[in-house]
Write a protein that holds these residues in place. Structure first.
Motif, PDB file in Angstrom:
ATOM      1  N   ASP A  73      25.675 -23.695 -69.646  1.00  0.00           N
ATOM      2  CA  ASP A  73      24.354 -24.550 -70.129  1.00  0.00           C
ATOM      3  C   ASP A  73      24.676 -26.142 -70.542  1.00  0.00           C
ATOM      4  O   ASP A  73      26.048 -25.951 -71.316  1.00  0.00           O
ATOM      5  CB  ASP A  73      23.340 -23.810 -71.010  1.00  0.00           C
ATOM      6  CG  ASP A  73      22.574 -22.801 -70.357  1.00  0.00           C
ATOM      7  OD1 ASP A  73      22.587 -22.947 -69.045  1.00  0.00           O
ATOM      8  OD2 ASP A  73      22.033 -22.036 -71.080  1.00  0.00           O
ATOM      9  N   HIS A  74      24.223 -26.921 -70.499  1.00  0.00           N
ATOM     10  CA  HIS A  74      24.444 -28.313 -70.914  1.00  0.00           C
ATOM     11  C   HIS A  74      23.747 -28.444 -72.171  1.00  0.00           C
ATOM     12  O   HIS A  74      22.488 -28.147 -72.176  1.00  0.00           O
ATOM     13  CB  HIS A  74      24.268 -29.482 -69.924  1.00  0.00           C
ATOM     14  CG  HIS A  74      24.769 -30.702 -70.443  1.00  0.00           C
ATOM     15  ND1 HIS A  74      26.373 -30.883 -70.549  1.00  0.00           N
ATOM     16  CD2 HIS A  74      24.161 -31.636 -70.828  1.00  0.00           C
ATOM     17  CE1 HIS A  74      26.340 -32.113 -70.796  1.00  0.00           C
ATOM     18  NE2 HIS A  74      25.168 -32.623 -70.971  1.00  0.00           N
ATOM     19  N   ASP A 120      29.172 -28.520 -72.420  1.00  0.00           N
ATOM     20  CA  ASP A 120      28.756 -27.648 -71.719  1.00  0.00           C
ATOM     21  C   ASP A 120      29.403 -26.227 -72.320  1.00  0.00           C
ATOM     22  O   ASP A 120      30.519 -26.070 -72.893  1.00  0.00           O
ATOM     23  CB  ASP A 120      29.531 -27.537 -70.414  1.00  0.00           C
ATOM     24  CG  ASP A 120      28.851 -28.831 -69.499  1.00  0.00           C
ATOM     25  OD1 ASP A 120      27.710 -28.925 -69.492  1.00  0.00           O
ATOM     26  OD2 ASP A 120      29.772 -29.348 -68.824  1.00  0.00           O
TER      27      ASP A 120
END
Length: 225
Positions: free
Chosen positions: A175-176, A190
């Motif tokens: 996930d960012h 990230d």
């Protein structure tokens, strides 16, 4: 027809087992069945089926509807924790039903009326069981409902009762995220590791032009949509 002693003994034993089986169920033995439902509709199915049982007068054939769940804790952005429930088997509802003895077939089975009440409830897909192949043509055949074994039932409900509250995490590896507070506020990166038991994660942040792994609290970050 005269039977040999061995045959007499086997037949007598078979009849005795049949009678014992009948008495076993006559004393109130019930069986649990798993019913597959549309995703996210478990509570709706339980409410609708509960009402239909009373309206259609089958309370003597369908006894309980359960959605096994475990306690969960959802971490909010402000760091506070919200207590909720997490389904043990999303997409399934457990239904406790009484069986009928079919004399011609010498076996126990679900009452046809009770089966139809469950099967026709909105958002119900089907009972979990063994699919009976169609004799002719193609396509899926009839599914014969199979009851859960006593050990399966015990395991399901024991798991639901004894499970420690689980921290529900909304971020995962890859996930960012953006950092909301602390020395790295407004940095982006990230996620490379998530540790729910510690309420922490590691993310690669670009610091001085280099990707650097930084450990952060869950409440310090926000996931990009």
């Amino acid at each position: 027809m005269t039977l040999y002693p061995e045959e007499t003994q086997d037949t007598t034993q078979s009849n005795q087992e049949e009678e014992n089986s009948r008495e076993f169920f006559k004393k109130g033995e019930l069986r649990w069945y798993a019913v597959q439902v549309a995703s996210g509709c478990e509570k709706r199915v339980k409410a609708n089926l509960t009402q239909r049982i009373q309206t259609l007068d089958v309370a003597d054939k369908i006894f309980k509807i359960e959605i096994p769940h475990t306690p969960a804790i959802k971490l909010r952005k402000d760091g506070s924790r919200q207590h909720s429930d997490e389904k043990v088997f999303p997409g399934y509802v457990l239904v406790q039903m009484r069986l009928n003895w079919i004399e011609e077939q010498k076996k126990w089975t679900i009452d046809d009326e009770a089966w139809q009440v469950v099967k026709s409830t909105p958002h119900v897909i089907n009972f979990v069981g063994a699919e009976q192949k169609r004799r002719y043509g193609r396509g899926r055949g009839h599914v014969k409902p199979l009851p859960l074994s006593p050990s399966e039932v015990e395991r399901v409900f024991k798991r639901a009762q004894e499970q420690e509250p689980m921290l529900k995490v909304t971020v995962a590896e890859g996930d960012h995220i953006t950092v909301l507070s602390g020395p790295f506020k407004d940095f982006e990166g990230d996620v490379i590791e998530v540790s729910p038991e510690r309420s922490k994660l590691k993310a690669l942040l670009s610091i001085f032009g280099r990707d650097t792994p930084v450990e952060l609290e869950f409440n310090q970050v926000e996931k990009h949509k």
